[in-house]
Scaffold this active site. Sequence first.
Site, PDB file in Angstrom:
ATOM      1  N   GLU A 262       0.830  -1.206   0.000  1.00  0.00           N
ATOM      2  CA  GLU A 262       0.000   0.000   0.000  1.00  0.00           C
ATOM      3  C   GLU A 262       0.867   1.261   0.000  1.00  0.00           C
ATOM      4  OE1 GLU A 262      -2.910  -0.473  -0.888  1.00  0.00           O
ATOM      5  OE2 GLU A 262      -3.166  -2.581  -0.354  1.00  0.00           O
ATOM      6  N   GLU A 292      -0.881  -0.451  -9.877  1.00  0.00           N
ATOM      7  CA  GLU A 292      -0.506  -1.720  -9.257  1.00  0.00           C
ATOM      8  C   GLU A 292       0.975  -2.030  -9.496  1.00  0.00           C
ATOM      9  OE1 GLU A 292      -2.772  -2.832  -7.346  1.00  0.00           O
ATOM     10  OE2 GLU A 292      -1.707  -4.616  -6.667  1.00  0.00           O
TER      11      GLU A 292
HETATM   12 ZN    ZN Z   1      -2.659  -2.964  -4.872  1.00  0.00          ZN
END
Ligand code: ZN
Length: 499
Positions: A262, A292
């Site tokens: 995160e 991502e």
């Molecule tokens: Zn992620």
Amino acid sequence: MTELRARLAEIADLDDVASLLAWDQQTMMPAGGAQARAEQRATLGRITHERLACDDLARLLAELEPYEQGLEAGCDEASLLRVTRRDHERARRVPSDLHTAMALAAASAIPVWVEARARSDFALLRPHLERQLELRRRYVDCFEDFSEPYDVLLADFEDGLDTAAARSALEALRRGLEPLLGELRERAGAVADDCLRGHFPIDGQRRLSKRVLGQLGFDAGSWRLDQTVHPFAANPAEGDVRITTRYDERDLASALFSAIHEFGHGLYDAHIPHAYRRSPLGRIGASMSLHESQSRLWENFVGRSPEFWQWATPVLRDALGPAAPRADAETLYRAVNKVSPSLIRVEADEVTYNLHVILRFELEQELLAGTLAVAELPEAWNARMRSDLGVDVPDDARGVLQDVHWASGAFGYFPTYALGNLVAAQLWKRLHAQLPDIGAQIADGDFAPLRAWLGENLHRHGRRQTLRETLARLTGSSALDPEPYLRYLRTKLGDVYGL
Ligand code: ZN
């Protein structure tokens, strides 16, 4: 442009408030507030959608067309107009009622998912998933010009990528992973991860996460770390980055790696230039594969490297005190890279993680097409877990109910996770060539050069370029290429497993 910018700033503010409400719901809000919060989020979503789809915005964009034609392609203003036009045209196709119904369905399904998962009771969630799919099919019907219905859903998470391109990249990835997984299965006993299992009090784990994050670049003046059921990152305003993790007393790795993951998302958000704030150019979630790629890069390319554990092992001992495992840096590095097919996607190793994602990507296409009924989903899930990963699913909580995405209506999101891995490897190859000392810097706990490279080459561009344009700029080719990722895995796991 002044009027357009003012309108876009308001839309961005509304989006940010929505993100704050969602963060609060998943971290602080007592369960009793769920229904009222669902209504608040739906109201806010409706207002935002109406502002984005409205005739005034259509008129402004039409008036600006001659001005736009005179702009240099790719400059900030041209990019702003291009992404605004795209968002506006997509929003305009979707009736406000349908948009509200989707927001309301998502917000009311999330607490049901939490309960269904806690009780491992798929039947509770089933009508909500059926409703989500029905709404998604109506949503797809609002669009034309697509090759397959899934393209429409994917476009909400990845601007400029169609299902066929995602499928071909992921199939090439699977073909490359299968022989590697076969070799690793034969050497399954070569790596032990006992040092990560035991009893690790949450206080110590929280201290560890905070110390590691602090060194990576978590700035207590503008970041928060909180606990949640399903870790995520949020960025409700400039100077306000919120990341979350979840703790398991029996597992040393899970909370730490979630936090590092995160952090990667949070750093991307933190680096959005001030000039792009309160504008769609700051909405970097338009390419979830790029987003991502950042979380997976920090989690795996950094956090699962031998150099990282040279630096982190004494930090871990200090944070955990007597609860720390007695393992040395080499043992910890090998343990966090153990490949072992398992039940939970977010805790999966770097090889099988992608198989979890491909399974979801394929099942959700079948659900959307109606070739798989929601009622048959748990059985289909369990069959795929057996055939793709060789794992028996003991209950739905650890099977089909583990992820929040489908409950929240996020069909079309999953492929971006595995695509993010491919992109991370493509970027890592490039940055490694430009930062040849990156390994030594990580071993010293010096993450500033890496932060600066990512900021300069990716983060500061906001949403000016699509995924493919970004790849072309940074790697010389716009192709999603699984080869750098496969090579990275073969090299590292060859070292860990002595292949
Ligand atoms: Zn992620």
